[in-house]
Design a protein around this motif. Structure first.
Motif, PDB file in Angstrom:
ATOM      1  N   UNK A 163       0.873  -1.126   0.059  1.00 41.33           N
ATOM      2  CA  UNK A 163      -0.158  -0.244   0.051  1.00 41.33           C
ATOM      3  C   UNK A 163       0.710   1.249  -0.043  1.00 41.33           C
ATOM      4  N   UNK A 164       1.713   1.301   0.793  1.00 44.85           N
ATOM      5  CA  UNK A 164       3.158   2.504   0.958  1.00 44.85           C
ATOM      6  C   UNK A 164       3.767   2.682  -0.623  1.00 44.85           C
ATOM      7  N   UNK A 165       3.817   1.397  -1.355  1.00 44.84           N
ATOM      8  CA  UNK A 165       4.575   1.744  -3.025  1.00 44.84           C
ATOM      9  C   UNK A 165       5.998   1.715  -1.629  1.00 44.84           C
ATOM     10  N   UNK A 166       6.465   0.275  -1.136  1.00 45.43           N
ATOM     11  CA  UNK A 166       7.778   0.385  -0.427  1.00 45.43           C
ATOM     12  C   UNK A 166       8.521  -0.724  -1.467  1.00 45.43           C
ATOM     13  N   UNK A 167      10.074   0.176  -1.924  1.00 44.62           N
ATOM     14  CA  UNK A 167      10.967  -1.246  -3.028  1.00 44.62           C
ATOM     15  C   UNK A 167      12.110  -1.372  -1.762  1.00 44.62           C
ATOM     16  N   UNK A 168      12.447  -0.832  -0.841  1.00 44.99           N
ATOM     17  CA  UNK A 168      12.867  -0.759   0.018  1.00 44.99           C
ATOM     18  C   UNK A 168      12.820  -2.237   1.440  1.00 44.99           C
ATOM     19  N   UNK A 169      11.542  -2.931   1.007  1.00 37.72           N
ATOM     20  CA  UNK A 169      11.382  -3.554   2.202  1.00 37.72           C
ATOM     21  C   UNK A 169      11.295  -4.946   1.477  1.00 37.72           C
ATOM     22  N   UNK A 170      11.765  -5.995   1.402  1.00 39.32           N
ATOM     23  CA  UNK A 170      11.541  -7.353   0.875  1.00 39.32           C
ATOM     24  C   UNK A 170      11.230  -8.431   2.398  1.00 39.32           C
ATOM     25  N   UNK A 171       9.350  -8.852   1.643  1.00 45.20           N
ATOM     26  CA  UNK A 171       9.256  -9.730   2.440  1.00 45.20           C
ATOM     27  C   UNK A 171       9.330 -11.330   1.559  1.00 45.20           C
ATOM     28  N   UNK A 172      10.546 -11.987   2.950  1.00 47.29           N
ATOM     29  CA  UNK A 172      10.079 -14.052   1.542  1.00 47.29           C
ATOM     30  C   UNK A 172       9.273 -14.186   3.034  1.00 47.29           C
ATOM     31  N   UNK A 173       8.312 -15.201   2.464  1.00 44.09           N
ATOM     32  CA  UNK A 173       7.709 -16.361   3.230  1.00 44.09           C
ATOM     33  C   UNK A 173       9.197 -17.461   4.443  1.00 44.09           C
ATOM     34  N   UNK A 174       8.478 -17.956   4.771  1.00 43.03           N
ATOM     35  CA  UNK A 174       9.024 -19.317   6.021  1.00 43.03           C
ATOM     36  C   UNK A 174      10.195 -20.226   4.941  1.00 43.03           C
ATOM     37  N   UNK A 175      10.985 -20.704   5.536  1.00 45.45           N
ATOM     38  CA  UNK A 175      12.028 -21.551   4.437  1.00 45.45           C
ATOM     39  C   UNK A 175      12.713 -22.084   5.640  1.00 45.45           C
ATOM     40  N   UNK A 176      13.128 -23.653   5.269  1.00 49.07           N
ATOM     41  CA  UNK A 176      14.017 -25.586   6.010  1.00 49.07           C
ATOM     42  C   UNK A 176      14.549 -23.855   6.703  1.00 49.07           C
ATOM     43  N   UNK A 177      15.057 -24.744   8.223  1.00 47.45           N
ATOM     44  CA  UNK A 177      16.298 -24.630   9.052  1.00 47.45           C
ATOM     45  C   UNK A 177      17.344 -24.305   8.095  1.00 47.45           C
ATOM     46  N   UNK A 178      16.945 -25.270   7.161  1.00 48.96           N
ATOM     47  CA  UNK A 178      19.086 -25.988   6.653  1.00 48.96           C
ATOM     48  C   UNK A 178      19.644 -24.669   5.544  1.00 48.96           C
ATOM     49  N   UNK A 179      18.349 -23.805   5.403  1.00 47.17           N
ATOM     50  CA  UNK A 179      18.315 -21.915   4.513  1.00 47.17           C
ATOM     51  C   UNK A 179      18.589 -20.814   6.226  1.00 47.17           C
ATOM     52  N   UNK A 180      18.861 -21.561   6.288  1.00 39.27           N
ATOM     53  CA  UNK A 180      18.810 -20.049   7.813  1.00 39.27           C
ATOM     54  C   UNK A 180      20.258 -19.497   7.636  1.00 39.27           C
ATOM     55  N   UNK A 181      21.838 -20.718   7.396  1.00 38.49           N
ATOM     56  CA  UNK A 181      23.069 -19.391   7.184  1.00 38.49           C
ATOM     57  C   UNK A 181      22.844 -18.747   6.095  1.00 38.49           C
ATOM     58  N   UNK A 182      22.146 -19.611   4.940  1.00 32.78           N
ATOM     59  CA  UNK A 182      22.729 -18.492   4.075  1.00 32.78           C
ATOM     60  C   UNK A 182      22.149 -17.097   3.743  1.00 32.78           C
ATOM     61  N   UNK A 183      20.479 -17.597   4.569  1.00 33.12           N
ATOM     62  CA  UNK A 183      19.821 -16.009   4.382  1.00 33.12           C
ATOM     63  C   UNK A 183      20.375 -15.695   5.575  1.00 33.12           C
ATOM     64  N   UNK A 184      21.180 -15.230   6.628  1.00 31.01           N
ATOM     65  CA  UNK A 184      21.940 -15.518   7.092  1.00 31.01           C
ATOM     66  C   UNK A 184      23.003 -13.869   6.665  1.00 31.01           C
ATOM     67  N   UNK A 185      23.675 -14.754   5.995  1.00 27.01           N
ATOM     68  CA  UNK A 185      24.658 -14.755   5.260  1.00 27.01           C
ATOM     69  C   UNK A 185      24.612 -13.228   3.895  1.00 27.01           C
ATOM     70  N   UNK A 186      23.121 -12.940   3.923  1.00 30.18           N
ATOM     71  CA  UNK A 186      22.879 -11.401   2.857  1.00 30.18           C
ATOM     72  C   UNK A 186      22.958 -10.562   3.571  1.00 30.18           C
TER      73      UNK A 186
END
Length: 426
Positions: free
Chosen positions: A275-298
């Motif tokens: 609604x606010x037209x924000x392009x500086x926020x990315x929302x991703x759904x739940x991810x498997x546990x083994x993905x967590x280190x990859x996500x934190x690396x971002x």
């Protein structure tokens, strides 16, 4: 030692309780203990059974040396009150009979905030005549009032009476924070039966690593300064404050907020960002546990966020320790309390008051624009992770279980007993 542990959540679910119970139990199993965990079929937080599972009455699997017994429950998404309460209550009625027919065990434990899992654990210990350890992960039902789901009423008063009964009748209480212990002592619980066993991080799972370029490109984060929140998007977290901070930083296209997970507030957050037209926020759904280190690396900065309520001054979010393990500076938005004290004592990041988007936005910009500050906090954050290892926590919790199983739970302050050596068990 033979340990029976009741937890409504368990991997492949990735919330704090599931991760804590699993990662400690892996250590216990490696040290030669027999560990059985009674849990539900994975469905949190969406309220949908994970692929590869069925909501059966009874199923047994083996996971990293742990015997996992899953029971049927009423399934509900982690939002609302009535259906979620029925979900919690159903675990009591299905887990208890299963606990009563398990092979002989030396001690039974259960973890909150799933209140009725603790009720089931105490009943199992009482009926099987073995000591019960209450792991206190949240002051419940006070936290319900804290997030504004319900006002204090006769039902909550009854639940508080049951809560105090469980504290008193438990052989020992293992509290995740000093503040929780102080809360109990202030309500008349014997301090000598309360151990403080803080949360931790598995350092072999979480360690500094290069940014995952493929994932960064897939999520539109390449070349951007990323402030990442990874975890439940619930009413306790007040993440609308992040959306408002992102709006204040819309003139900074080099800065992006990343929110990964699911929960009661996620649909609202997605809609507000749209609604606010924000392009500086990315929302991703739940991810498997083994993905967590990859996500934190971002992430350039790990965001830990709680709602502005006195209840959450007593909470230490487990993602603080994951971020330390990854070597990330932490930006903590929470009421002043134990989490803020840990952050400042370990020099692991910056604290801002909750519910103040201007303060949050200013802290983000400061971290982006002051590389020396950011790199210094990252270094001390990683150093501090050695003080909060999951292995150490597993040893401390095992000490509580061993002392309790030996019948000493009410004889002395559990948190001042000398550690029990485990060399012979490894």
């Amino acid at each position: 030692m033979k340990i029976l542990f009741l937890s409504d959540n368990f991997p492949p679910e990735t919330n704090a309780a599931a991760t804590r119970v699993y990662e400690r139990a892996v250590h216990w199993a490696k040290w030669g203990h027999e560990v059985t965990v009674i849990t539900s079929f994975p469905n949190f937080p969406q309220g949908a059974i994970y692929p590869g599972y069925e909501n059966k009455w009874y199923a047994v699997e083996e996971k990293d040396g742990i015997r996992v017994v899953r029971v049927k429950t009423f399934i509900s998404a982690n939002r609302g009150t009535l259906l979620r309460s029925l979900d919690f209550l159903s675990f009591l009625f299905t887990a208890l009979p299963v606990a009563l027919v398990q092979p002989r065990f030396d001690v039974v434990a259960a973890t909150s905030p799933q209140f009725f899992a603790v009720v089931a654990g105490w009943l199992a210990g009482f009926l099987r005549r073995v000591p019960f350890v209450f792991e206190l992960g949240d002051i419940w039902p006070a936290s319900i009032i804290g997030v504004g789901v319900m006002r204090r009423n006769i039902g909550l008063i009854v639940l508080e009476k049951i809560e105090l009964f469980l504290y008193r009748r438990s052989a020992a209480v293992a509290s995740l924070t000093n503040a929780f212990k102080a809360n109990l002592v202030g309500r008349g619980i014997d301090p000598d039966k309360i151990a403080v066993v803080r949360n931790g991080v598995d350092l072999f799972r979480y360690a500094p690593r290069e940014r995952d370029a493929d994932l960064a490109q897939a999520w539109g984060l390449s070349g951007r300064f990323v402030v990442g929140y990874v975890g439940t998007h619930g009413m306790a977290h007040g993440l609308i404050n992040v959306v408002e901070a992102a709006e204040r930083l819309r003139h900074r296209p080099d800065i992006c907020f990343l929110l990964v997970g699911d929960g009661a507030d996620r649909p609202m957050l997605v809609e507000e960002a749209r609604r606010r037209g924000l392009t500086n926020i990315v929302l991703q759904g739940p991810q498997p546990k083994e993905m967590m280190p990859r996500i934190w690396s971002l992430c350039d900065v790990a965001l830990v966020h709680l709602r502005d309520s006195p209840v959450f001054a007593e909470v230490i979010p487990s993602k603080i320790f994951e971020a330390m393990g990854m070597g990330l500076p932490i930006l903590l938005a929470s009421p002043r309390g134990e989490a803020q004290e840990i952050l400042e004592a370990d020099r692991a990041g910056l604290w801002v008051p909750p519910g103040q988007p201007d303060a949050l936005a200013e802290a983000v910009a400061r971290l982006k624009d002051t590389p020396n500050l950011r790199s210094g906090l990252a270094a001390t954050s990683h150093q501090a992770s050695q003080l909060h290892s999951r292995r150490t926590q597993a040893m401390e919790m095992l000490q509580v279980l061993e002392i309790t199983a030996a019948g000493w739970g009410n004889r002395a302050g559990l948190d001042v007993w000398a550690p029990i050596p485990h060399q012979q068990k490894r």
